[in-house]
Design an enzyme around this catalytic site. Structure first.
Site, PDB file in Angstrom:
ATOM      1  N   GLU A 174      37.460  45.905  35.861  1.00  0.00           N
ATOM      2  CA  GLU A 174      37.857  44.621  36.438  1.00  0.00           C
ATOM      3  C   GLU A 174      37.591  43.506  35.436  1.00  0.00           C
ATOM      4  O   GLU A 174      36.436  43.302  35.050  1.00  0.00           O
ATOM      5  CB  GLU A 174      37.102  44.379  37.746  1.00  0.00           C
ATOM      6  N   ALA A 176      38.061  47.995  49.275  1.00  0.00           N
ATOM      7  CA  ALA A 176      36.642  48.326  49.410  1.00  0.00           C
ATOM      8  C   ALA A 176      35.934  48.302  48.063  1.00  0.00           C
ATOM      9  O   ALA A 176      35.349  47.282  47.674  1.00  0.00           O
ATOM     10  CB  ALA A 176      36.490  49.686  50.091  1.00  0.00           C
ATOM     11  N   ARG A 177      35.990  49.413  47.328  1.00  0.00           N
ATOM     12  CA  ARG A 177      35.296  49.523  46.056  1.00  0.00           C
ATOM     13  C   ARG A 177      36.096  50.419  45.111  1.00  0.00           C
ATOM     14  O   ARG A 177      36.820  51.316  45.540  1.00  0.00           O
ATOM     15  CB  ARG A 177      33.881  50.123  46.227  1.00  0.00           C
ATOM     16  N   HIS A 203      39.975  41.663  42.982  1.00  0.00           N
ATOM     17  CA  HIS A 203      38.731  41.761  43.760  1.00  0.00           C
ATOM     18  C   HIS A 203      38.442  40.434  44.474  1.00  0.00           C
ATOM     19  O   HIS A 203      37.325  39.936  44.473  1.00  0.00           O
ATOM     20  CB  HIS A 203      37.561  42.155  42.855  1.00  0.00           C
TER      21      HIS A 203
END
Length: 352
Positions: A280, A250-251, A299
């Protein structure tokens, strides 16, 4: 839909890249829409002049891809007096101050659902790989480590309990796959859905504590908000079943990375699949990357050829609808609508 046929009646800007060529193809077929590509490394004054004139800003939600000067803040909005809509490349909007958009009378839209299949399949792949201990086996083989097969005893997904946090477009597809393919019991924690809606989406509604205690796999599919920030810390991992696995596609920020590392090192949790990171890409020496019980991806859960084409078409068609005066289907700040309509009339009346 009907859009004024004045040449270049609508001006849209984006920086460096779009998700897929189809976005430019759909908008490029409409002569009344002027699409301008800007460069992060380009002339700053020229960039801000283009932003000043823009009616629409197509933006990325990945903070590492967007310089702070071009994130949608109150400061940037003050420099974009003609802006009517911020459209995101995907479902996320981490680079946008939603309250500032609402205050400024600017629509914020995303492409929620466009990459649901890709992310759901990625999450399911992580679940299977973790239960089958594929990352560990791969590491052992590459290291030439002597072993007996029983040392990598895995588990089947069939009939297990999967806990889903957030039963939106992605979560409901994960539920469908888990139930349909593997006859799993699916629990869902989503405070915004009632039990009947959860059942329609293939899951049993559960309180958070019950989901943690009963699930063999916990998979996160909620947005990162003040409500979900830090949702999984040491206490929550401790409440999960011993030997459970944790998946987050998700996040970042929903789980505490240090707490997760502790739960894995102690063997309370058997593994984790992580597509999102506080930084990231994560640094090479990140403690979680040293564990062969962790699957790490950069991601990319929603990044497939199919999903990017779908998301790009969603974005282009939604923008054309907005230009035509339609209320967009994926509006993040619906409370802005009356203020937006007032601003739209004023901006169009004074369009240069």
């Amino acid at each position: 839909m009907s859009i004024p046929d004045t040449p270049h009646a609508w001006r849209l800007v984006y920086f460096d890249f779009v998700q897929h060529q189809v976005f430019l193809d759909v908008l490029g077929a409409r002569p009344e829409v002027e699409v301008t590509r800007l460069a992060f490394a380009g002339d700053v004054a020229a960039n801000f002049e283009a932003l000043r004139r823009a009616h629409a800003y197509q933006a990325t939600s990945v903070k590492d891809d967007l310089p702070p000067a071009y994130m949608v803040t109150a400061g940037l909005l003050a420099r974009m007096p003609n802006l009517l809509v911020v459209s995101m490349h995907g479902a996320g909007y981490d680079t946008v101050d939603v309250a500032a958009c609402t205050e400024a009378g600017v629509l914020l839209v995303n492409q929620s659902g466009g990459n649901a299949e890709a992310v759901a399949e990625h999450a399911l792949a992580m679940m299977l790989a973790l239960l089958k201990r594929i990352p560990e086996g791969d590491a052992w083989v590459r290291a030439g480590r002597p072993h007996r097969r029983a040392e990598l005893l895995g588990r089947d997904l069939l009939g297990r309990t999967v806990g889903i946090v957030g039963l939106g477009n992605i979560g409901r597809r994960v539920a469908e796959l888990a139930r349909g393919l593997f006859r799993c019991r699916v629990l869902a924690y989503d405070p915004y859905l009632d039990a009947a809606t959860c059942a329609e989406r293939g899951a049993e509604k559960a309180e958070f504590a019950a989901l943690l205690a009963q699930s063999d796999i916990v998979s996160v599919h909620c947005p990162r908000t003040p409500e979900t920030e830090g949702m999984f810390g040491a206490a929550e991992f401790a409440r999960m079943k011993r030997g459970a696995v944790f998946v987050n596609t998700a996040r970042f920020g929903i789980h505490d990375e240090a707490a997760l590392h502790g739960a894995l090192v102690s063997r309370h949790l058997a593994g984790a699949g992580l597509d999102v990171w506080r930084r990231e890409p994560p640094p090479k020496d990140h403690p979680l990357l040293a564990l062969d019980t962790v699957i790490a991806t950069p991601h990319t859960a929603g990044v497939t050829e199919d999903s990017r084409a779908r998301v790009a078409r969603f974005a282009a068609e939604q923008l054309l609808g907005i230009f035509a005066g339609e209320r967009p289907p994926r509006l993040i700040n619906p409370e802005v609508w009356p203020r937006y309509l007032e601003r739209r009339a004023a901006v169009l009346a004074n369009r240069d």
